[in-house]
Design a protein around this motif. Structure first.
Motif, PDB file in Angstrom:
ATOM      1  N   LEU A 138       9.307  16.517 -30.850  1.00 47.56           N
ATOM      2  CA  LEU A 138      10.659  16.051 -30.548  1.00 47.56           C
ATOM      3  C   LEU A 138      11.658  17.206 -30.537  1.00 47.56           C
ATOM      4  CD1 LEU A 138      13.015  13.975 -30.351  1.00 47.56           C
ATOM      5  CD2 LEU A 138      12.892  13.776 -32.836  1.00 47.56           C
ATOM      6  N   PHE A 139      11.605  18.052 -31.562  1.00 46.40           N
ATOM      7  CA  PHE A 139      12.574  19.145 -31.654  1.00 46.40           C
ATOM      8  C   PHE A 139      12.379  20.179 -30.542  1.00 46.40           C
ATOM      9  CE2 PHE A 139      12.819  17.914 -36.294  1.00 46.40           C
ATOM     10  CZ  PHE A 139      14.090  17.396 -36.185  1.00 46.40           C
ATOM     11  N   LYS A 140      11.109  20.417 -30.175  1.00 46.39           N
ATOM     12  CA  LYS A 140      10.849  21.344 -29.064  1.00 46.39           C
ATOM     13  C   LYS A 140      11.418  20.781 -27.761  1.00 46.39           C
ATOM     14  CE  LYS A 140       6.681  23.425 -31.036  1.00 46.39           C
ATOM     15  NZ  LYS A 140       5.195  23.552 -30.937  1.00 46.39           N
ATOM     16  N   ALA A 141      11.220  19.474 -27.555  1.00 46.70           N
ATOM     17  CA  ALA A 141      11.758  18.842 -26.350  1.00 46.70           C
ATOM     18  C   ALA A 141      13.284  18.834 -26.374  1.00 46.70           C
ATOM     19  CB  ALA A 141      11.218  17.415 -26.231  1.00 46.70           C
ATOM     20  N   LEU A 142      13.854  18.655 -27.574  1.00 43.68           N
ATOM     21  CA  LEU A 142      15.306  18.658 -27.712  1.00 43.68           C
ATOM     22  C   LEU A 142      15.883  20.037 -27.407  1.00 43.68           C
ATOM     23  CD1 LEU A 142      17.905  17.211 -28.524  1.00 43.68           C
ATOM     24  CD2 LEU A 142      17.383  17.741 -30.914  1.00 43.68           C
ATOM     25  N   GLU A 143      15.196  21.079 -27.852  1.00 39.25           N
ATOM     26  CA  GLU A 143      15.633  22.447 -27.551  1.00 39.25           C
ATOM     27  C   GLU A 143      15.639  22.691 -26.046  1.00 39.25           C
ATOM     28  OE1 GLU A 143      13.113  25.102 -29.673  1.00 39.25           O
ATOM     29  OE2 GLU A 143      14.015  24.671 -31.645  1.00 39.25           O
ATOM     30  N   ARG A 144      14.576  22.236 -25.368  1.00 35.80           N
ATOM     31  CA  ARG A 144      14.527  22.393 -23.911  1.00 35.80           C
ATOM     32  C   ARG A 144      15.661  21.609 -23.251  1.00 35.80           C
ATOM     33  NH1 ARG A 144       8.932  21.657 -24.921  1.00 35.80           N
ATOM     34  NH2 ARG A 144       9.077  19.486 -24.216  1.00 35.80           N
ATOM     35  N   HIS A 145      15.926  20.423 -23.789  1.00 35.52           N
ATOM     36  CA  HIS A 145      16.986  19.564 -23.266  1.00 35.52           C
ATOM     37  C   HIS A 145      18.344  20.276 -23.343  1.00 35.52           C
ATOM     38  CE1 HIS A 145      18.811  15.599 -22.421  1.00 35.52           C
ATOM     39  NE2 HIS A 145      19.760  15.965 -23.275  1.00 35.52           N
ATOM     40  N   ILE A 146      18.604  20.952 -24.470  1.00 31.87           N
ATOM     41  CA  ILE A 146      19.866  21.661 -24.671  1.00 31.87           C
ATOM     42  C   ILE A 146      19.942  22.900 -23.777  1.00 31.87           C
ATOM     43  CG2 ILE A 146      21.264  22.929 -26.354  1.00 31.87           C
ATOM     44  CD1 ILE A 146      20.073  21.095 -28.514  1.00 31.87           C
ATOM     45  N   GLN A 147      18.843  23.663 -23.732  1.00 32.37           N
ATOM     46  CA  GLN A 147      18.817  24.896 -22.949  1.00 32.37           C
ATOM     47  C   GLN A 147      19.026  24.636 -21.461  1.00 32.37           C
ATOM     48  OE1 GLN A 147      15.050  26.633 -24.015  1.00 32.37           O
ATOM     49  NE2 GLN A 147      15.760  27.292 -26.046  1.00 32.37           N
ATOM     50  N   GLN A 148      18.527  23.498 -20.995  1.00 30.82           N
ATOM     51  CA  GLN A 148      18.664  23.160 -19.581  1.00 30.82           C
ATOM     52  C   GLN A 148      20.012  22.526 -19.264  1.00 30.82           C
ATOM     53  OE1 GLN A 148      15.252  20.701 -18.778  1.00 30.82           O
ATOM     54  NE2 GLN A 148      13.787  22.350 -19.192  1.00 30.82           N
ATOM     55  N   GLY A 149      20.834  22.340 -20.318  1.00 30.71           N
ATOM     56  CA  GLY A 149      22.177  21.815 -20.127  1.00 30.71           C
ATOM     57  C   GLY A 149      22.220  20.372 -19.667  1.00 30.71           C
ATOM     58  N   SER A 178      22.610  16.299 -19.897  1.00 32.22           N
ATOM     59  CA  SER A 178      23.481  15.393 -20.628  1.00 32.22           C
ATOM     60  C   SER A 178      22.857  14.005 -20.670  1.00 32.22           C
ATOM     61  CB  SER A 178      24.858  15.323 -19.949  1.00 32.22           C
ATOM     62  OG  SER A 178      24.721  14.862 -18.613  1.00 32.22           O
ATOM     63  N   GLY A 179      23.452  13.123 -21.457  1.00 35.71           N
ATOM     64  CA  GLY A 179      22.925  11.765 -21.560  1.00 35.71           C
ATOM     65  C   GLY A 179      22.052  11.596 -22.783  1.00 35.71           C
ATOM     66  N   LYS A 180      21.471  10.407 -22.916  1.00 37.66           N
ATOM     67  CA  LYS A 180      20.661  10.088 -24.086  1.00 37.66           C
ATOM     68  C   LYS A 180      19.378  10.911 -24.114  1.00 37.66           C
ATOM     69  CE  LYS A 180      22.103   5.321 -24.935  1.00 37.66           C
ATOM     70  NZ  LYS A 180      21.638   3.923 -25.052  1.00 37.66           N
ATOM     71  N   PHE A 181      18.971  11.260 -25.331  1.00 29.74           N
ATOM     72  CA  PHE A 181      17.690  11.941 -25.525  1.00 29.74           C
ATOM     73  C   PHE A 181      16.875  11.096 -26.495  1.00 29.74           C
ATOM     74  CE2 PHE A 181      14.918  14.713 -27.965  1.00 29.74           C
ATOM     75  CZ  PHE A 181      14.218  15.346 -26.943  1.00 29.74           C
ATOM     76  N   LEU A 182      15.795  10.490 -26.027  1.00 31.72           N
ATOM     77  CA  LEU A 182      14.999   9.583 -26.839  1.00 31.72           C
ATOM     78  C   LEU A 182      13.574  10.097 -26.976  1.00 31.72           C
ATOM     79  CD1 LEU A 182      16.159   6.194 -25.272  1.00 31.72           C
ATOM     80  CD2 LEU A 182      16.975   7.247 -27.389  1.00 31.72           C
ATOM     81  N   LEU A 183      13.040   9.949 -28.164  1.00 35.61           N
ATOM     82  CA  LEU A 183      11.674  10.395 -28.417  1.00 35.61           C
ATOM     83  C   LEU A 183      10.686   9.694 -27.505  1.00 35.61           C
ATOM     84  CD1 LEU A 183       9.542  11.918 -30.079  1.00 35.61           C
ATOM     85  CD2 LEU A 183       9.531   9.995 -31.666  1.00 35.61           C
TER      86      LEU A 183
END
Length: 268
Positions: free
Chosen positions: A225-236, A238-243
């Motif tokens: 989850l945290f690795k995917a969240l980091e990618r989500h942030i780095q790629q800029g 927006s919107g919901k992020f769900l496991l």
């Protein structure tokens, strides 16, 4: 007043339930101890590596945490927990040996695992049922697999199980002459039933092994989850992020395989 009446009623009800539970607990404890003494005599002199315990548990494989993670400065909102479930069946011996975990789902072959030999790839015994739970047919299939495992080692194993209806019906199918008060025999496996209402205290798989397995799985899921969240942030993005949008069945099976290996090392 009405409130005083309700309070008094609650006190009486609580005291009644306490007395009832204490009397039932005393009676069940006596019955449990009697059955456990019988099992102890039955297994006296048996090599610890020939005594096994099997138990199943529900694994909500998309549920990584009961807490909400949110970005700084963003409003946190509650979301529904995923109810996607696998049934995991673990089997261990007193000596610390293990049998491949059985994984039950609702599909014979999930779409993401199409073309993959699940058993060989992930080191599990994969099966399915309409609700994803163990039933009589799956239990008998499991016992036959466990029997082949015993025969390959030229052993006769004693398998301790709880009183789930699927276990009882399956055991009776394999050995119509057997009994819950003694045991059921199927070739190289003797199925022995533990007394009811005691799995939380005497069944090894329930006492700590399943908990350890789930902790390993939860750790792997959170790491993902945290690795995917980091990618989500780095790629800029927006919107919901769900496991549940980042974890699929293929990844879940890898986590199950790795968690079983870690659990096996801990037991030994």
């Amino acid at each position: 007043s009405n409130q005083q009446f309700q309070d008094k009623r609650k006190i009486v009800k609580d005291e009644f339930q306490k007395e009832l539970s204490e009397s039932e607990s005393f009676e069940m404890t006596a019955k449990m101890q009697g059955r456990l003494d019988e099992i102890s005599k039955m297994l006296k002199g048996t090599d610890p590596q020939d005594i096994w315990n099997m138990d199943e548990t529900a694994l909500f494989w998309k549920l990584a945490s009961s807490r909400t993670y949110k970005m700084d400065g963003k409003e946190g909102k509650n979301s529904k927990w995923s109810k996607d479930q696998l049934t995991i069946i673990v089997t261990v011996s007193v000596d610390g040996d293990t049998f491949d975990p059985q994984v039950l789902g609702k599909s014979a072959c999930p779409r993401v695992l199409k073309g993959i030999e699940i058993d060989k790839t992930y080191g599990v015994v994969h099966d399915h049922s309409r609700k994803g739970w163990q039933n009589q047919h799956i239990f008998t299939h499991y016992i036959k697999n466990f029997n082949r495992f015993a025969e390959r080692k030229r052993k006769h194993y004693y398998l301790l199980v709880d009183n789930a209806s699927s276990h009882v019906k399956g055991a009776k199918t394999l050995d119509p002459d057997g009994s819950q008060d003694t045991k059921f025999e199927y070739k190289s496996v003797a199925i022995i039933f533990l007394p009811p209402n005691c799995t939380n205290t005497v069944q090894p798989c329930d006492v700590g092994i399943i908990r350890s397995f789930k902790c390993h799985y939860r750790k792997a899921a959170l790491s993902s989850l945290f690795k995917a969240l980091e990618r989500h942030i780095q790629q800029g993005k927006s919107g919901k992020f769900l496991l549940r949008d980042t974890l699929d069945m293929k990844l879940a099976m890898e986590f199950v395989q790795n968690s079983a290996k870690l659990d096996r090392n801990m037991i030994r």
